[in-house]
Design a protein around this motif. Structure first.
Motif, mmCIF file in Angstrom:
data_model
loop_
_atom_site.group_PDB
_atom_site.id
_atom_site.type_symbol
_atom_site.label_atom_id
_atom_site.label_comp_id
_atom_site.label_asym_id
_atom_site.label_seq_id
_atom_site.Cartn_x
_atom_site.Cartn_y
_atom_site.Cartn_z
ATOM 1 N N PRO A 46 -10.162 108.743 73.025
ATOM 2 C CA PRO A 46 -10.997 108.638 71.973
ATOM 3 C C PRO A 46 -10.278 109.234 70.714
ATOM 4 O O PRO A 46 -9.891 110.391 70.725
ATOM 5 C CB PRO A 46 -12.309 109.021 72.296
ATOM 6 C CG PRO A 46 -11.841 110.214 73.343
ATOM 7 C CD PRO A 46 -10.699 109.583 73.960
ATOM 8 N N GLY A 47 -10.412 108.630 69.522
ATOM 9 C CA GLY A 47 -10.117 109.265 68.280
ATOM 10 C C GLY A 47 -11.203 110.246 67.938
ATOM 11 O O GLY A 47 -12.113 109.895 68.196
ATOM 12 N N GLU A 88 -18.666 115.945 66.414
ATOM 13 C CA GLU A 88 -17.444 115.168 65.945
ATOM 14 C C GLU A 88 -18.096 113.642 66.094
ATOM 15 O O GLU A 88 -19.165 113.235 66.746
ATOM 16 C CB GLU A 88 -16.454 115.211 66.846
ATOM 17 C CG GLU A 88 -16.706 114.706 68.396
ATOM 18 C CD GLU A 88 -15.522 114.771 69.317
ATOM 19 O OE1 GLU A 88 -14.304 114.625 68.884
ATOM 20 O OE2 GLU A 88 -15.578 115.019 70.485
ATOM 21 N N LEU A 89 -17.285 112.644 65.672
ATOM 22 C CA LEU A 89 -17.427 111.231 65.839
ATOM 23 C C LEU A 89 -16.249 110.701 66.547
ATOM 24 O O LEU A 89 -15.053 111.094 66.156
ATOM 25 C CB LEU A 89 -17.418 110.700 64.211
ATOM 26 C CG LEU A 89 -17.264 109.264 64.273
ATOM 27 C CD1 LEU A 89 -18.106 108.463 65.258
ATOM 28 C CD2 LEU A 89 -17.238 108.477 62.955
ATOM 29 N N GLN A 90 -16.433 110.285 67.565
ATOM 30 C CA GLN A 90 -15.260 109.819 68.516
ATOM 31 C C GLN A 90 -15.164 108.336 68.256
ATOM 32 O O GLN A 90 -16.307 107.380 68.291
ATOM 33 C CB GLN A 90 -15.735 110.031 70.367
ATOM 34 C CG GLN A 90 -15.708 111.590 70.486
ATOM 35 C CD GLN A 90 -16.218 111.680 71.925
ATOM 36 O OE1 GLN A 90 -16.527 110.688 72.670
ATOM 37 N NE2 GLN A 90 -16.179 112.936 72.361
ATOM 38 N N GLU A 147 -12.275 108.051 54.389
ATOM 39 C CA GLU A 147 -12.518 106.743 54.980
ATOM 40 C C GLU A 147 -12.043 106.745 56.502
ATOM 41 O O GLU A 147 -10.872 107.289 56.968
ATOM 42 C CB GLU A 147 -11.796 105.540 54.349
ATOM 43 C CG GLU A 147 -12.310 104.348 55.154
ATOM 44 C CD GLU A 147 -11.546 103.173 54.599
ATOM 45 O OE1 GLU A 147 -11.917 101.908 54.681
ATOM 46 O OE2 GLU A 147 -10.453 103.081 53.761
ATOM 47 N N VAL A 148 -13.021 106.433 57.325
ATOM 48 C CA VAL A 148 -12.567 106.186 58.795
ATOM 49 C C VAL A 148 -12.194 104.961 59.153
ATOM 50 O O VAL A 148 -12.558 103.912 58.449
ATOM 51 C CB VAL A 148 -13.967 106.142 59.867
ATOM 52 C CG1 VAL A 148 -13.969 105.854 61.000
ATOM 53 C CG2 VAL A 148 -14.596 107.652 59.661
ATOM 54 N N LYS A 149 -10.655 105.021 59.612
ATOM 55 C CA LYS A 149 -9.918 103.920 60.045
ATOM 56 C C LYS A 149 -9.719 103.870 61.507
ATOM 57 O O LYS A 149 -9.651 104.956 62.201
ATOM 58 C CB LYS A 149 -8.641 103.743 59.074
ATOM 59 C CG LYS A 149 -8.907 103.797 57.734
ATOM 60 C CD LYS A 149 -7.557 103.721 57.035
ATOM 61 C CE LYS A 149 -7.865 103.637 55.551
ATOM 62 N NZ LYS A 149 -6.470 103.759 54.848
ATOM 63 N N GLY A 166 -18.156 103.873 67.766
ATOM 64 C CA GLY A 166 -18.354 105.151 67.419
ATOM 65 C C GLY A 166 -19.358 105.929 68.434
ATOM 66 O O GLY A 166 -20.398 105.438 68.518
ATOM 67 N N VAL A 167 -19.046 107.403 68.701
ATOM 68 C CA VAL A 167 -19.948 108.003 69.499
ATOM 69 C C VAL A 167 -20.100 109.462 68.724
ATOM 70 O O VAL A 167 -19.019 109.978 68.467
ATOM 71 C CB VAL A 167 -19.428 108.045 71.184
ATOM 72 C CG1 VAL A 167 -20.387 109.007 71.945
ATOM 73 C CG2 VAL A 167 -19.515 106.830 71.838
ATOM 74 N N ILE A 168 -21.263 109.925 68.645
ATOM 75 C CA ILE A 168 -21.246 111.082 68.154
ATOM 76 C C ILE A 168 -21.592 112.130 69.149
ATOM 77 O O ILE A 168 -22.355 111.922 70.214
ATOM 78 C CB ILE A 168 -22.639 111.258 67.029
ATOM 79 C CG1 ILE A 168 -22.556 110.274 65.978
ATOM 80 C CG2 ILE A 168 -22.984 112.788 66.667
ATOM 81 C CD1 ILE A 168 -21.740 110.335 64.937
#
Length: 180
Positions: free
Chosen positions: A83-84, A62-64, A93-95, A147-149
């Motif tokens: 975190p989203g 996931e991308l947090q 698109e990441v918003k 962002g955190v993977i």
């Protein structure tokens, strides 16, 4: 020194000015997410801040979306659902969903409008922006979040009649107290 695990993440620039993510320092966990357009967030409002990027994450990741500490420390802007999570199957698109937790302008009351049977609130006296204490203008090119993977294990759920006992048991919110 241990070897750092790397994962290949494909990105697509959806806007010509989108900034390809990068880590500021070699040992950073998060990479910067940058606004691709100006966004005005008034006190009490939530807005989506576009990054102009789409991600193709491998299955099991996931991308947090997390706040930047400097933004949280110096402003009243907060990442709403922190975190989203951006799921591996999402290709849009990441918003960054941001809240302005500032209070309403001193002495200002919203004007109530009725349009097509719905009530719409319109804030008054927005010009000039400098006079709007508590409003934040995120500018195109601002680093707004990180962002955190992360690895996401899949759970296998099993319905049981009883759960094992623990010291904490059913103690929930505040059950451990506030003093050390």
């Amino acid at each position: 020194m241990s070897e750092v695990k790397q994962v290949n993440v494909k990105i697509k620039k959806l806007h010509q000015d989108a900034v390809v993510p990068q880590y500021a320092r070699a040992m950073d966990a998060g990479f910067d997410l940058v606004a691709v357009e100006d966004v005005l967030i008034l006190p009490g409002e939530s807005k989506r801040v576009p990054t102009g990027l789409a991600f193709a994450l491998p299955e099991g990741y996931e991308l947090q979306i997390r706040p930047r500490s400097g933004v949280s420390d110096k402003t009243k802007l907060r990442v709403s659902n922190s975190p989203g999570t951006v799921d591996a199957g999402y290709r849009g698109e990441v918003k960054v969903l941001m809240d302005n937790i500032s209070q309403r302008y001193p002495g200002e009351e919203p004007t109530i409008l009725h349009i097509n049977g719905k009530t719409v609130f319109e804030r008054m006296n927005l010009e000039p922006i400098k006079r709007d204490e508590g409003a934040y203008l995120i500018k195109k090119g601002d680093r707004v979040a990180q962002g955190v993977i992360a690895v996401v294990p899949k759970a296998q759920f099993e319905v049981v009649d009883d759960l094992d006992e623990t010291e904490r048991g059913t103690g929930g919110f505040g059950s451990s107290g506030v003093r050390s």
